[in-house]
Motif scaffolding. Structure first.
Motif, PDB file in Angstrom:
ATOM      1  N   UNK A 125      13.109  94.024  70.326  1.00 28.97           N
ATOM      2  CA  UNK A 125      14.073  93.632  71.349  1.00 28.97           C
ATOM      3  C   UNK A 125      14.347  92.135  71.176  1.00 28.97           C
ATOM      4  N   UNK A 126      15.454  91.689  71.717  1.00 34.80           N
ATOM      5  CA  UNK A 126      15.758  90.261  71.655  1.00 34.80           C
ATOM      6  C   UNK A 126      14.680  89.468  72.386  1.00 34.80           C
ATOM      7  N   UNK A 127      14.202  89.978  73.510  1.00 33.65           N
ATOM      8  CA  UNK A 127      13.129  89.298  74.247  1.00 33.65           C
ATOM      9  C   UNK A 127      11.870  89.178  73.401  1.00 33.65           C
ATOM     10  N   UNK A 128      11.505  90.251  72.724  1.00 33.54           N
ATOM     11  CA  UNK A 128      10.305  90.211  71.869  1.00 33.54           C
ATOM     12  C   UNK A 128      10.462  89.192  70.749  1.00 33.54           C
ATOM     13  N   UNK A 129      11.659  89.159  70.149  1.00 31.51           N
ATOM     14  CA  UNK A 129      11.891  88.193  69.075  1.00 31.51           C
ATOM     15  C   UNK A 129      11.801  86.760  69.584  1.00 31.51           C
ATOM     16  N   UNK A 130      12.413  86.489  70.716  1.00 38.43           N
ATOM     17  CA  UNK A 130      12.376  85.131  71.278  1.00 38.43           C
ATOM     18  C   UNK A 130      10.938  84.744  71.618  1.00 38.43           C
ATOM     19  N   UNK A 131      10.179  85.661  72.210  1.00 38.37           N
ATOM     20  CA  UNK A 131       8.771  85.378  72.525  1.00 38.37           C
ATOM     21  C   UNK A 131       7.990  85.080  71.246  1.00 38.37           C
ATOM     22  N   UNK A 132       8.231  85.863  70.214  1.00 35.51           N
ATOM     23  CA  UNK A 132       7.573  85.647  68.925  1.00 35.51           C
ATOM     24  C   UNK A 132       7.959  84.281  68.346  1.00 35.51           C
ATOM     25  N   UNK A 133       9.244  83.943  68.375  1.00 36.28           N
ATOM     26  CA  UNK A 133       9.728  82.684  67.806  1.00 36.28           C
ATOM     27  C   UNK A 133       9.136  81.488  68.552  1.00 36.28           C
ATOM     28  N   UNK A 134       9.103  81.547  69.870  1.00 35.87           N
ATOM     29  CA  UNK A 134       8.541  80.442  70.658  1.00 35.87           C
ATOM     30  C   UNK A 134       7.045  80.322  70.391  1.00 35.87           C
ATOM     31  N   UNK A 135       6.342  81.440  70.392  1.00 29.78           N
ATOM     32  CA  UNK A 135       4.905  81.440  70.134  1.00 29.78           C
ATOM     33  C   UNK A 135       4.588  80.878  68.750  1.00 29.78           C
ATOM     34  N   UNK A 161      19.002  89.809  63.975  1.00 29.30           N
ATOM     35  CA  UNK A 161      17.678  89.746  63.358  1.00 29.30           C
ATOM     36  C   UNK A 161      16.702  90.665  64.097  1.00 29.30           C
ATOM     37  N   UNK A 162      16.701  90.567  65.411  1.00 29.99           N
ATOM     38  CA  UNK A 162      15.797  91.397  66.217  1.00 29.99           C
ATOM     39  C   UNK A 162      16.064  92.881  65.965  1.00 29.99           C
ATOM     40  N   UNK A 200      26.910  81.861  68.369  1.00 34.21           N
ATOM     41  CA  UNK A 200      26.537  82.198  66.992  1.00 34.21           C
ATOM     42  C   UNK A 200      25.025  82.397  66.869  1.00 34.21           C
ATOM     43  N   UNK A 201      24.252  81.495  67.449  1.00 32.61           N
ATOM     44  CA  UNK A 201      22.782  81.633  67.391  1.00 32.61           C
ATOM     45  C   UNK A 201      22.333  82.876  68.149  1.00 32.61           C
ATOM     46  N   UNK A 202      22.970  83.156  69.274  1.00 33.10           N
ATOM     47  CA  UNK A 202      22.672  84.361  70.047  1.00 33.10           C
ATOM     48  C   UNK A 202      22.917  85.605  69.183  1.00 33.10           C
ATOM     49  N   UNK A 203      24.074  85.625  68.514  1.00 36.11           N
ATOM     50  CA  UNK A 203      24.423  86.754  67.650  1.00 36.11           C
ATOM     51  C   UNK A 203      23.407  86.925  66.520  1.00 36.11           C
ATOM     52  N   UNK A 204      23.066  85.817  65.850  1.00 36.22           N
ATOM     53  CA  UNK A 204      22.107  85.873  64.742  1.00 36.22           C
ATOM     54  C   UNK A 204      20.741  86.365  65.211  1.00 36.22           C
ATOM     55  N   UNK A 205      20.310  85.889  66.358  1.00 35.28           N
ATOM     56  CA  UNK A 205      19.006  86.315  66.880  1.00 35.28           C
ATOM     57  C   UNK A 205      19.019  87.794  67.233  1.00 35.28           C
ATOM     58  N   UNK A 206      20.092  88.243  67.859  1.00 29.95           N
ATOM     59  CA  UNK A 206      20.196  89.655  68.237  1.00 29.95           C
ATOM     60  C   UNK A 206      20.222  90.552  66.995  1.00 29.95           C
TER      61      UNK A 206
END
Length: 113
Positions: free
Chosen positions: A96-106, A89-90, A81-87
């Motif tokens: 990209x999902x990678x860019x969103x995850x990098x942004x969220x962690x940063x 949102x991105x 579910x979290x994977x789906x929501x993140x994808x």
């Protein structure tokens, strides 16, 4: 106070054993076991540096590339579910999902500092 040391791009942990009266640690972020110890902080630092230098020399002698700590790639396990929501949102924000995850962690790390 930090529980890590840095040398030549490698980060090492700092631990203390009260029973042994010994500082010790290992290099973080690599598969190779690179450990060090000392009875004083200065000895620990020196042994950490020596361990890194020995590792790099051994790699050179064997003609192999030394592992780079924290290469910028890692696997994260999250709920579907979290994977789906993140994808979603991105995608909705043209990222990209990678860019969103990098942004969220940063962003989270900036808040924690």
């Amino acid at each position: 106070m930090s529980n890590t040391m840095n040398y030549k791009g490698y980060t090492g942990s700092v631990e203390f054993s009260e029973n042994d009266r010994l500082f010790y640690g290992k290099v973080m972020g690599v598969r190779a076991l690179i450990s060090y110890e000392g009875t004083t902080a200065l000895e620990l630092i020196q042994d950490f540096h020596t361990a890194i230098d020995d590792y790099l020399s051994l790699c050179e002698e064997k003609g192999i590339e030394p592992e780079k700590a924290y290469k910028g790639s890692f696997n994260v396990r999250i709920s579907p579910e979290l994977h789906r929501e993140a994808a979603i949102y991105a995608n909705e924000h043209e990222m990209s999902l990678n860019s969103f995850i990098a942004y969220a962690v940063s962003s989270q790390l900036a808040v924690l500092k």
